[in-house]
Design a protein around this motif. Structure first.
Motif, PDB file in Angstrom:
ATOM      1  N   ALA A  51      53.262  16.916  52.929  1.00  0.00           N
ATOM      2  CA  ALA A  51      53.998  17.934  52.174  1.00  0.00           C
ATOM      3  C   ALA A  51      54.438  19.049  53.134  1.00  0.00           C
ATOM      4  O   ALA A  51      54.212  18.969  54.338  1.00  0.00           O
ATOM      5  CB  ALA A  51      53.120  18.490  51.068  1.00  0.00           C
ATOM      6  N   GLY A  52      55.033  20.066  52.585  1.00  0.00           N
ATOM      7  CA  GLY A  52      55.395  21.233  53.372  1.00  0.00           C
ATOM      8  C   GLY A  52      56.671  21.048  54.164  1.00  0.00           C
ATOM      9  O   GLY A  52      57.396  20.060  53.999  1.00  0.00           O
ATOM     10  N   PRO A  53      56.950  22.005  55.045  1.00  0.00           N
ATOM     11  CA  PRO A  53      58.185  21.943  55.826  1.00  0.00           C
ATOM     12  C   PRO A  53      58.137  20.851  56.891  1.00  0.00           C
ATOM     13  O   PRO A  53      57.053  20.425  57.328  1.00  0.00           O
ATOM     14  CB  PRO A  53      58.270  23.325  56.470  1.00  0.00           C
ATOM     15  CG  PRO A  53      56.867  23.811  56.517  1.00  0.00           C
ATOM     16  CD  PRO A  53      56.181  23.213  55.326  1.00  0.00           C
ATOM     17  N   ARG A  54      59.303  20.413  57.294  1.00  0.00           N
ATOM     18  CA  ARG A  54      59.410  19.415  58.359  1.00  0.00           C
ATOM     19  C   ARG A  54      58.838  20.003  59.654  1.00  0.00           C
ATOM     20  O   ARG A  54      59.012  21.187  59.928  1.00  0.00           O
ATOM     21  CB  ARG A  54      60.878  19.061  58.547  1.00  0.00           C
ATOM     22  CG  ARG A  54      61.126  17.997  59.553  1.00  0.00           C
ATOM     23  CD  ARG A  54      62.596  17.669  59.602  1.00  0.00           C
ATOM     24  NE  ARG A  54      62.803  16.613  60.564  1.00  0.00           N
ATOM     25  CZ  ARG A  54      63.970  16.290  61.064  1.00  0.00           C
ATOM     26  NH1 ARG A  54      65.042  16.935  60.684  1.00  0.00           N
ATOM     27  NH2 ARG A  54      64.083  15.323  61.925  1.00  0.00           N
ATOM     28  N   TYR A  55      58.173  19.179  60.425  1.00  0.00           N
ATOM     29  CA  TYR A  55      57.629  19.606  61.715  1.00  0.00           C
ATOM     30  C   TYR A  55      57.911  18.522  62.742  1.00  0.00           C
ATOM     31  O   TYR A  55      58.291  17.401  62.417  1.00  0.00           O
ATOM     32  CB  TYR A  55      56.127  19.897  61.618  1.00  0.00           C
ATOM     33  CG  TYR A  55      55.290  18.698  61.265  1.00  0.00           C
ATOM     34  CD1 TYR A  55      54.724  17.914  62.261  1.00  0.00           C
ATOM     35  CD2 TYR A  55      55.068  18.346  59.940  1.00  0.00           C
ATOM     36  CE1 TYR A  55      53.959  16.803  61.941  1.00  0.00           C
ATOM     37  CE2 TYR A  55      54.303  17.248  59.613  1.00  0.00           C
ATOM     38  CZ  TYR A  55      53.748  16.484  60.611  1.00  0.00           C
ATOM     39  OH  TYR A  55      52.995  15.381  60.296  1.00  0.00           O
ATOM     40  N   HIS A  56      57.738  18.874  63.992  1.00  0.00           N
ATOM     41  CA  HIS A  56      58.006  17.964  65.097  1.00  0.00           C
ATOM     42  C   HIS A  56      56.787  17.951  66.007  1.00  0.00           C
ATOM     43  O   HIS A  56      56.150  18.982  66.213  1.00  0.00           O
ATOM     44  CB  HIS A  56      59.229  18.421  65.886  1.00  0.00           C
ATOM     45  CG  HIS A  56      60.438  18.595  65.020  1.00  0.00           C
ATOM     46  ND1 HIS A  56      61.358  17.605  64.823  1.00  0.00           N
ATOM     47  CD2 HIS A  56      60.853  19.646  64.264  1.00  0.00           C
ATOM     48  CE1 HIS A  56      62.305  18.035  64.004  1.00  0.00           C
ATOM     49  NE2 HIS A  56      62.015  19.274  63.646  1.00  0.00           N
ATOM     50  N   VAL A  57      56.464  16.787  66.543  1.00  0.00           N
ATOM     51  CA  VAL A  57      55.349  16.649  67.477  1.00  0.00           C
ATOM     52  C   VAL A  57      55.929  16.303  68.841  1.00  0.00           C
ATOM     53  O   VAL A  57      56.645  15.314  68.988  1.00  0.00           O
ATOM     54  CB  VAL A  57      54.352  15.561  67.020  1.00  0.00           C
ATOM     55  CG1 VAL A  57      53.214  15.431  68.015  1.00  0.00           C
ATOM     56  CG2 VAL A  57      53.834  15.869  65.619  1.00  0.00           C
ATOM     57  N   PHE A  58      55.632  17.143  69.813  1.00  0.00           N
ATOM     58  CA  PHE A  58      56.115  16.944  71.178  1.00  0.00           C
ATOM     59  C   PHE A  58      54.975  16.456  72.066  1.00  0.00           C
ATOM     60  O   PHE A  58      53.854  16.967  71.967  1.00  0.00           O
ATOM     61  CB  PHE A  58      56.686  18.250  71.741  1.00  0.00           C
ATOM     62  CG  PHE A  58      57.894  18.737  70.991  1.00  0.00           C
ATOM     63  CD1 PHE A  58      59.148  18.212  71.263  1.00  0.00           C
ATOM     64  CD2 PHE A  58      57.776  19.710  70.003  1.00  0.00           C
ATOM     65  CE1 PHE A  58      60.269  18.650  70.574  1.00  0.00           C
ATOM     66  CE2 PHE A  58      58.890  20.157  69.315  1.00  0.00           C
ATOM     67  CZ  PHE A  58      60.139  19.625  69.599  1.00  0.00           C
ATOM     68  N   HIS A  59      55.263  15.513  72.894  1.00  0.00           N
ATOM     69  CA  HIS A  59      54.290  14.972  73.853  1.00  0.00           C
ATOM     70  C   HIS A  59      53.025  14.472  73.168  1.00  0.00           C
ATOM     71  O   HIS A  59      51.930  14.541  73.721  1.00  0.00           O
ATOM     72  CB  HIS A  59      53.947  16.002  74.923  1.00  0.00           C
ATOM     73  CG  HIS A  59      55.136  16.557  75.629  1.00  0.00           C
ATOM     74  ND1 HIS A  59      55.913  15.802  76.463  1.00  0.00           N
ATOM     75  CD2 HIS A  59      55.705  17.788  75.588  1.00  0.00           C
ATOM     76  CE1 HIS A  59      56.911  16.543  76.931  1.00  0.00           C
ATOM     77  NE2 HIS A  59      56.810  17.743  76.397  1.00  0.00           N
TER      78      HIS A  59
END
Length: 80
Positions: A51-59
């Motif tokens: 749920a919640g806002p979109r997020y991004h995972v780096f490395h």
């Protein structure tokens, strides 16, 4: 039902807008929580449940939220 904005509400909103334009558009969990008037724990819970806002995972481990995704979440748009 109408909400009454206080001087502090307006100043906080203006501060968030100005900060957005003067810094990187990528926020860590703590900064994203402040931007959403939430807590880092809530954002972690949302990530865990999808749920919640979109997020991004780096490395493979660094979680970042883009301010455009946070704004879309605030507007109720599903940016996923």
């Amino acid at each position: 039902m109408s909400a009454t904005l206080t001087k502090n509400d307006i100043e906080d909103a203006m501060r968030r807008v100005l900060d957005t334009h003067s810094r990187s558009p990528w926020y860590d969990t703590e900064a994203a929580a402040v931007y959403l008037s939430s807590t880092p724990g809530t954002l972690r819970s949302w990530r865990g449940s999808g749920a919640g806002p979109r997020y991004h995972v780096f490395h493979g481990k660094t979680v970042r939220y883009n301010v455009a995704d946070l704004d879309a979440f605030i507007r109720g748009e599903d940016g996923r």
